[in-house]
Design an enzyme around this catalytic site. Structure first.
Site, PDB file in Angstrom:
ATOM      1  N   HIS A 182       3.045  -1.930   3.176  1.00 48.93           N
ATOM      2  CA  HIS A 182       1.799  -2.664   3.400  1.00 48.93           C
ATOM      3  C   HIS A 182       1.127  -2.840   2.046  1.00 48.93           C
ATOM      4  O   HIS A 182       0.939  -1.870   1.313  1.00 48.93           O
ATOM      5  CB  HIS A 182       0.867  -1.921   4.362  1.00 48.93           C
ATOM      6  CG  HIS A 182      -0.411  -2.668   4.582  1.00 48.93           C
ATOM      7  ND1 HIS A 182      -0.565  -3.598   5.584  1.00 48.93           N
ATOM      8  CD2 HIS A 182      -1.571  -2.678   3.876  1.00 48.93           C
ATOM      9  CE1 HIS A 182      -1.767  -4.138   5.495  1.00 48.93           C
ATOM     10  NE2 HIS A 182      -2.401  -3.593   4.472  1.00 48.93           N
ATOM     11  N   CYS A 183       0.760  -4.063   1.702  1.00 46.05           N
ATOM     12  CA  CYS A 183       0.153  -4.325   0.392  1.00 46.05           C
ATOM     13  C   CYS A 183      -1.311  -4.741   0.561  1.00 46.05           C
ATOM     14  O   CYS A 183      -1.581  -5.856   1.010  1.00 46.05           O
ATOM     15  CB  CYS A 183       0.945  -5.413  -0.332  1.00 46.05           C
ATOM     16  SG  CYS A 183       0.294  -5.723  -1.981  1.00 46.05           S
ATOM     17  N   PRO A 184      -2.266  -3.855   0.205  1.00 41.86           N
ATOM     18  CA  PRO A 184      -3.680  -4.232   0.349  1.00 41.86           C
ATOM     19  C   PRO A 184      -4.112  -5.328  -0.619  1.00 41.86           C
ATOM     20  O   PRO A 184      -5.063  -6.039  -0.354  1.00 41.86           O
ATOM     21  CB  PRO A 184      -4.426  -2.916   0.056  1.00 41.86           C
ATOM     22  CG  PRO A 184      -3.478  -2.089  -0.722  1.00 41.86           C
ATOM     23  CD  PRO A 184      -2.102  -2.488  -0.300  1.00 41.86           C
TER      24      PRO A 184
END
Ligand SMILES: [Zn+2]
Ligand SMILES: [Zn+2]
Length: 301
Positions: free
Chosen positions: A152-154
């Site tokens: 997951h890439c914020p």
């Protein structure tokens, strides 16, 4: 007639309006992205992506274009447009979300059914109430299971999975090349001017002291971003050869005979799907909403 059609459209209840995960939808369900909690990282990233390259275009590119070469500014603009397009596509594309059991039971949509052969019976997701397909994982941030989950890439505000990995890879590749091009351009801007002797040099110093300071700041910021993206890019180039995801590489999981790129999965749900009154009620009142206390965030206009 137009008003009648408009009323019918407004009355339609769509799946995205009652989506139980934390993902947010926009453009009437045509695009989806990650939760609001990512905005703390996402807003500075998009600001940096707009401000830093455009400062280069304003302060350095015109000089290089006129006095050195037109190739470097043109290359920089092309790489910038490719980087921005890949970034937007990664942010707003479904990463490969697997709908929860409640959704698939109520809707009974052909595309949402999981291929029995791909299921790993040892991987049960208690939130989604499904046996997950191999290589999929539950993203705690988005609160959904994602097929071929990478991470997951914020900074992107989305999961990176089987359906948007190619855009993510193109984003980091183009960003790395853009950083290298702009750093080269900044050095050309500084040293080409200093190599000029006589009145031209004096003119540059008089008019360009502020420009010079700004260019040095751009070099520092672009180098910092460039180092990070180069490491990330090399990591993902290695993964392209091994066929692994970042999660599988870190955990040392066996990926079997599945190829990362060759098995691009079809979309498992249609956020714009029209629901019957009964289906809409079931999803709103069903166990998914009772289990998830903070699901208000998932519905966005
Ligand atoms: Zn799950
Ligand atoms: Zn996620």
């Amino acid at each position: 007639m137009i008003n009648i059609m408009k009323d019918i459209y407004i009355q339609d209840k769509r799946l995205w309006q009652v989506w139980p995960g934390k993902n947010r939808f926009c453009c009437s369900g045509k695009c989806m992205t990650g939760p609001k909690s990512d905005l703390l990282y996402y807003i500075p990233s998009i600001a940096a992506l707009i401000v830093i390259p455009n400062t280069f275009f304003i302060f350095a590119a015109p000089y290089i274009w006129q006095k050195v070469t037109v190739i470097l500014p043109i290359l920089s603009v092309i790489l910038y447009l490719l980087t921005l397009s890949a970034y937007i596509l990664t942010t707003f594309t479904d990463p490969g979300i697997i709908p929860r059991k409640t959704i698939t039971e109520i809707i009974d949509h052909e595309s949402s059914k999981i291929d029995i052969m791909s299921i790993d019976m040892s991987k049960y997701c208690s939130t989604c109430q499904i046996f997950r397909p191999r290589r999929s994982h539950h993203c705690k941030v988005c609160d959904n299971c994602v097929e071929i989950f990478d991470h997951h890439c914020p900074y992107i505000n989305n999961c990176i999975g089987g359906r948007n990995y190619i855009f993510f890879f193109l984003f980091i590749l183009n960003l790395t090349l853009l950083c290298l091009t702009n750093i080269a351009g900044c050095f050309i801007f500084i040293f080409h001017d200093y190599s000029i002797s006589g009145p031209a040099k004096e003119t540059f110093i008089k008019q360009g002291t502020v420009s010079l300071i700004i260019i040095v700041i751009i070099i520092v910021l672009t180098t910092m971003i460039g180092i990070l993206t180069t490491i990330l890019c090399l990591h993902h180039i290695c993964l392209c050869f091994t066929g692994e995801t970042t999660k599988e590489r870190i955990k040392g999981e066996d990926i079997g005979s599945h190829c990362y790129f060759c098995k691009k999965k079809p979309k498992k749900f249609d956020p714009q799907q029209i629901l019957t009154e009964e289906q809409f009620k079931k999803i709103v009142e069903g166990p998914v909403f009772i289990e998830m206390s903070d699901n208000e965030n998932s519905v966005s206009n």
